[in-house]
Design an enzyme around this catalytic site. Sequence first.
Site, mmCIF file in Angstrom:
data_model
loop_
_atom_site.group_PDB
_atom_site.id
_atom_site.type_symbol
_atom_site.label_atom_id
_atom_site.label_comp_id
_atom_site.label_asym_id
_atom_site.label_seq_id
_atom_site.Cartn_x
_atom_site.Cartn_y
_atom_site.Cartn_z
ATOM 1 N N HIS A 101 1.107 -1.550 0.340
ATOM 2 C CA HIS A 101 0.344 -0.363 0.026
ATOM 3 C C HIS A 101 0.928 1.022 0.471
ATOM 4 O O HIS A 101 0.950 2.142 -0.421
ATOM 5 C CB HIS A 101 -0.954 0.044 1.348
ATOM 6 C CG HIS A 101 -1.750 -1.073 1.358
ATOM 7 N ND1 HIS A 101 -2.290 -1.501 2.519
ATOM 8 C CD2 HIS A 101 -2.573 -1.064 0.773
ATOM 9 C CE1 HIS A 101 -3.147 -2.895 2.151
ATOM 10 N NE2 HIS A 101 -3.316 -2.374 1.223
ATOM 11 N N SER B 224 -2.883 -7.841 3.450
ATOM 12 C CA SER B 224 -3.022 -7.756 4.416
ATOM 13 C C SER B 224 -3.830 -8.543 4.605
ATOM 14 O O SER B 224 -3.579 -9.357 5.895
ATOM 15 C CB SER B 224 -4.349 -6.261 4.237
ATOM 16 O OG SER B 224 -3.645 -5.116 3.965
ATOM 17 N N ARG C 53 -1.140 -6.731 -8.010
ATOM 18 C CA ARG C 53 -0.025 -8.033 -8.199
ATOM 19 C C ARG C 53 -0.685 -8.142 -9.015
ATOM 20 O O ARG C 53 0.876 -9.520 -9.390
ATOM 21 C CB ARG C 53 -0.465 -8.043 -6.244
ATOM 22 C CG ARG C 53 -1.017 -7.317 -5.620
ATOM 23 C CD ARG C 53 -0.884 -8.308 -4.348
ATOM 24 N NE ARG C 53 -2.440 -8.129 -4.447
ATOM 25 C CZ ARG C 53 -3.228 -8.474 -3.837
ATOM 26 N NH1 ARG C 53 -3.305 -8.527 -2.377
ATOM 27 N NH2 ARG C 53 -4.655 -8.799 -3.731
ATOM 28 N N LYS D 212 -16.233 -7.839 4.580
ATOM 29 C CA LYS D 212 -15.145 -8.299 5.306
ATOM 30 C C LYS D 212 -15.343 -7.614 7.187
ATOM 31 O O LYS D 212 -15.618 -7.323 7.910
ATOM 32 C CB LYS D 212 -13.618 -7.087 5.251
ATOM 33 C CG LYS D 212 -12.997 -7.188 3.464
ATOM 34 C CD LYS D 212 -11.456 -6.052 3.409
ATOM 35 C CE LYS D 212 -11.247 -6.734 2.076
ATOM 36 N NZ LYS D 212 -10.128 -6.072 2.069
#
Length: 154
Positions: free
Chosen positions: A16, A126, A89, A40
Amino acid sequence: MKAVVPGSYDPLTLGHLDVVTRAARLFDEVVVAVGVNNTKSYLFEMDTRLALATEALSGLDNVSVLAMKGLLVDFCHDQQADVVVRGARSGADFEAEWAMAAMNASLGNVETLVLPSAPQVGFLSSTLVRSVARAGGTIAAYVPANVAMAMEKE
């Protein structure tokens, strides 16, 4: 020109940090939008995520950190931001980002810039950092120092 870099940042990782730092070089102003994803469950409450991100990004003069509720396009309009910046990514990330970019353009005429991850942080997420930490592993190489300290207390 102003950009928004949205995320839940639970926790903020060096991946990040890389995206925000690169965005800060490209844009006059960058707003890190710390949001809530209802799918989440969070390690840190919103206030903690805001404080950790603010501290970790304090060396970037043109970056601010704000809480975001609701739609990203509405937040961008409220902030008078021109573009959303996202990191990706992998090819799967690019596909997901493409769909979100198309939706944001359709909903609110907001442009998206997707930055490929730097190779040294391209594997970070994360979720992985939380998993390593929960299993007793060391995460200091993957998150800013203030985040590592906060995670040790959790």
